[in-house]
Write an enzyme that holds these catalytic residues in place. Structure first.
Site, PDB file in Angstrom:
ATOM      1  N   ARG A  46       0.850  -1.208   0.000  1.00  0.00           N
ATOM      2  CA  ARG A  46       0.000   0.000   0.000  1.00  0.00           C
ATOM      3  C   ARG A  46       0.877   1.246   0.000  1.00  0.00           C
ATOM      4  O   ARG A  46       0.536   2.266  -0.587  1.00  0.00           O
ATOM      5  CB  ARG A  46      -0.966  -0.003   1.203  1.00  0.00           C
ATOM      6  CG  ARG A  46      -1.780   1.262   1.296  1.00  0.00           C
ATOM      7  CD  ARG A  46      -3.067   1.156   2.121  1.00  0.00           C
ATOM      8  NE  ARG A  46      -3.014   0.284   3.256  1.00  0.00           N
ATOM      9  CZ  ARG A  46      -2.418   0.569   4.424  1.00  0.00           C
ATOM     10  NH1 ARG A  46      -1.820   1.732   4.597  1.00  0.00           N
ATOM     11  NH2 ARG A  46      -2.415  -0.308   5.415  1.00  0.00           N
ATOM     12  N   TYR A  98     -16.570  18.092 -14.371  1.00  0.00           N
ATOM     13  CA  TYR A  98     -17.004  16.698 -14.499  1.00  0.00           C
ATOM     14  C   TYR A  98     -17.994  16.390 -13.356  1.00  0.00           C
ATOM     15  O   TYR A  98     -17.756  16.750 -12.195  1.00  0.00           O
ATOM     16  CB  TYR A  98     -15.777  15.783 -14.420  1.00  0.00           C
ATOM     17  CG  TYR A  98     -16.111  14.343 -14.187  1.00  0.00           C
ATOM     18  CD1 TYR A  98     -16.915  13.644 -15.090  1.00  0.00           C
ATOM     19  CD2 TYR A  98     -15.668  13.670 -13.059  1.00  0.00           C
ATOM     20  CE1 TYR A  98     -17.245  12.323 -14.870  1.00  0.00           C
ATOM     21  CE2 TYR A  98     -15.991  12.337 -12.832  1.00  0.00           C
ATOM     22  CZ  TYR A  98     -16.794  11.676 -13.740  1.00  0.00           C
ATOM     23  OH  TYR A  98     -17.121  10.369 -13.510  1.00  0.00           O
ATOM     24  N   ASP A 170      -7.277  20.035 -13.168  1.00  0.00           N
ATOM     25  CA  ASP A 170      -7.653  18.738 -13.738  1.00  0.00           C
ATOM     26  C   ASP A 170      -7.285  18.801 -15.224  1.00  0.00           C
ATOM     27  O   ASP A 170      -7.928  19.500 -16.010  1.00  0.00           O
ATOM     28  CB  ASP A 170      -9.158  18.508 -13.535  1.00  0.00           C
ATOM     29  CG  ASP A 170      -9.623  17.155 -14.083  1.00  0.00           C
ATOM     30  OD1 ASP A 170      -8.930  16.592 -14.951  1.00  0.00           O
ATOM     31  OD2 ASP A 170     -10.687  16.684 -13.648  1.00  0.00           O
ATOM     32  N   LYS A 195      -8.263   7.923 -18.856  1.00  0.00           N
ATOM     33  CA  LYS A 195      -8.577   8.502 -20.161  1.00  0.00           C
ATOM     34  C   LYS A 195      -7.357   8.461 -21.091  1.00  0.00           C
ATOM     35  O   LYS A 195      -6.914   7.402 -21.456  1.00  0.00           O
ATOM     36  CB  LYS A 195      -9.118   9.919 -19.955  1.00  0.00           C
ATOM     37  CG  LYS A 195     -10.209  10.010 -18.870  1.00  0.00           C
ATOM     38  CD  LYS A 195     -11.436   9.227 -19.244  1.00  0.00           C
ATOM     39  CE  LYS A 195     -12.484   8.950 -18.189  1.00  0.00           C
ATOM     40  NZ  LYS A 195     -12.503   9.533 -16.902  1.00  0.00           N
TER      41      LYS A 195
HETATM   42  C1  LIG Z   1     -12.396  15.629 -16.366  1.00  0.00           C
HETATM   43  C2  LIG Z   1     -12.500  14.420 -15.476  1.00  0.00           C
HETATM   44  N1  LIG Z   1     -11.980  14.462 -14.239  1.00  0.00           N
HETATM   45  C3  LIG Z   1     -12.052  13.406 -13.402  1.00  0.00           C
HETATM   46  C4  LIG Z   1     -12.699  12.242 -13.776  1.00  0.00           C
HETATM   47  C5  LIG Z   1     -12.783  11.094 -12.784  1.00  0.00           C
HETATM   48  O1  LIG Z   1     -11.909  10.079 -13.140  1.00  0.00           O
HETATM   49  P1  LIG Z   1     -12.149   8.506 -12.848  1.00  0.00           P
HETATM   50  O2  LIG Z   1     -13.372   8.113 -13.632  1.00  0.00           O
HETATM   51  O3  LIG Z   1     -10.888   7.878 -13.342  1.00  0.00           O
HETATM   52  O4  LIG Z   1     -12.353   8.358 -11.402  1.00  0.00           O
HETATM   53  C6  LIG Z   1     -13.270  12.159 -15.055  1.00  0.00           C
HETATM   54  C7  LIG Z   1     -13.974  10.932 -15.461  1.00  0.00           C
HETATM   55  O5  LIG Z   1     -14.681  10.912 -16.452  1.00  0.00           O
HETATM   56  C8  LIG Z   1     -13.162  13.274 -15.925  1.00  0.00           C
HETATM   57  O6  LIG Z   1     -13.694  13.256 -17.158  1.00  0.00           O
END
Ligand SMILES: Cc1ncc(COP(=O)(O)O)c(C=O)c1O
Length: 379
Positions: A46, A98, A170, A195
């Site tokens: 971990r 998001y 982000d 992604k």
């Molecule tokens: C812009 C953005 N930030 C964060 C996330 C969250 O990521 P995860 O789905 O890997 O937890 C997403 C998921 O679609 C996203 O599009």
């Protein structure tokens, strides 16, 4: 090192025990110690794992940062950043993030006494009126998911520094191929590695990258204490994904431009949101802080009914109807019922995310096949 070389070699050294050119998947939960406290730098998985360590070093390199940390998902990475805060602290963030980020902030952290201001971030000057001595973090997503709004990272970084607050960006939609927020003054870069970094729709993972050693220690402490760490197989997949990020992104951008212009010229399409259009409200900022414009876009139809949008969403063959983005295959998505369903309808509509909006993640297939698929579906 130039971008391609950097992405291919980031964090990877031949394995010291065998010379294996690919970092092995160290599928282990613990490490045998010679004597109490005498070990090879690994005690319990971990806290440390060699595959994760190689990935974390790669993450730092590709974001031009000093330290990388990998998490079991993008939201777990976001969760770790908010856990830097204490009750009473305030966060300023975008009003079109998001949906999962919005849900985490509103449904989990607000009840622990952290206050979030959801504001329009397209004009950095809007931020000042929400700043006060409790502001500890500014959170931006640029381009935003799904409306492709752009925030001026350098301008917000100046505001954050002046207020003694951290700035976290982000960078999921842009990927480090298009944009490096740390170079523009951000303190932390966050990714849903699920992604573009992973790139093959086969892994859920998140990442944070930073320059400050003290901040790294705090976030590492949260990572190991809360335990949202990715497994070694998943770390291997993201490490492998990073090696082709530049070639994939190049094609995502080329195809993105073709599909965006195709949609804009289609007689049945009302509006296309893509940050590479010269008349995009923040095009100049996008051009300044991004190297290209990517393959993410959204559109609405002239017959703006939910039935017509549903018909198109169900009629594509190459564009698969699915959540997520950034994989080699093209995806079509209905934000209102899928990725952004966790945002209350009134909030969604107020911020421009209508029921009929369709989002595309343009993949790296042949562009002609993609436009033909959309043409047939739109009709
Ligand atoms: C812009 C953005 N930030 C964060 C996330 C969250 O990521 P995860 O789905 O890997 O937890 C997403 C998921 O679609 C996203 O599009």
């Amino acid at each position: 090192m130039k971008t391609g070389t950097k992405f291919i070699h980031a964090g990877t050294e031949p394995d010291p025990s065998t010379g294996a050119i690919m970092t092995p998947i160290y599928q282990t939960s613990t490490y045998v110690q010679e004597a109490p406290g005498k070990n090879k730098g690994f005690e319990y998985a971990r806290s440390q794992n060699p595959t994760r360590k190689a990935l974390e070093e790669a993450l730092a390199v590709i974001e031009n940062g000093k330290y990388g940390l990998a998490f079991s998902s993008g939201v777990a990475a976001t969760d770790a950043v908010i856990k830097l805060l204490s009750p009473g602290d305030e966060v300023i963030c975008g009003n079109d993030m998001y949906g999962g980020t919005y849900r985490l902030f509103t449904k989990i952290f607000e009840k622990y006494g952290i206050k979030f201001h959801y504001i329009n971030m397209q004009d950095a000057d809007n931020i000042s009126q929400y700043l006060n001595s409790s502001t500890k973090l500014i959170w931006i997503e640029t381009p935003t998911n799904p409306l492709m709004n752009i925030t001026d990272i350098a301008a917000v970084a100046t505001i954050a520094k002046g207020a003694n607050a951290l700035l976290c960006v982000d960078n999921t939609f842009a990927s480090p191929y298009l944009q490096n927020p740390l170079d523009l003054g951000a303190d932390i870069v966050m990714h849903s590695s699920t992604k573009y970094l992973g790139g093959h729709s086969d892994v859920i993972q998140g990442a944070l990258v930073m320059n400050d050693a003290d901040l790294r220690e705090k976030l590492y402490f949260i990572q190991k204490s809360c335990g949202a760490v990715p497994g070694p197989m998943d770390c291997f997949l993201v490490l492998r994904g990073i090696k082709t990020l530049h070639v994939r992104m190049q094609r995502h951008c080329e195809n993105g431009a073709i599909v965006a212009h195709f949609l804009r010229n289609h007689p049945a399409v009302a509006k296309v949101w893509w940050c590479g259009f010269e008349d995009h409200p923040n095009y100049e900022i996008a051009k300044k802080q991004m190297r290209d414009f990517g393959g993410m876009m959204s559109f609405t139809l002239k017959d703006d009914s939910i039935e017509n949008a549903t018909r198109v969403l169900s009629s594509t063959h190459l564009f698969a109807l699915a959540e997520s983005l950034g994989g080699v295959e093209s995806l079509i998505n209905h934000p209102a019922s899928m990725t952004h369903a966790s945002i209350p309808k009134e909030e969604r509509i107020k911020n421009g995310l209508t029921d009929s909006l369709i989002r595309l993640s343009v993949g790296i297939e042949d562009a002609e096949d993609l436009t033909e698929d959309l043409n047939k579906a739109i009709g």
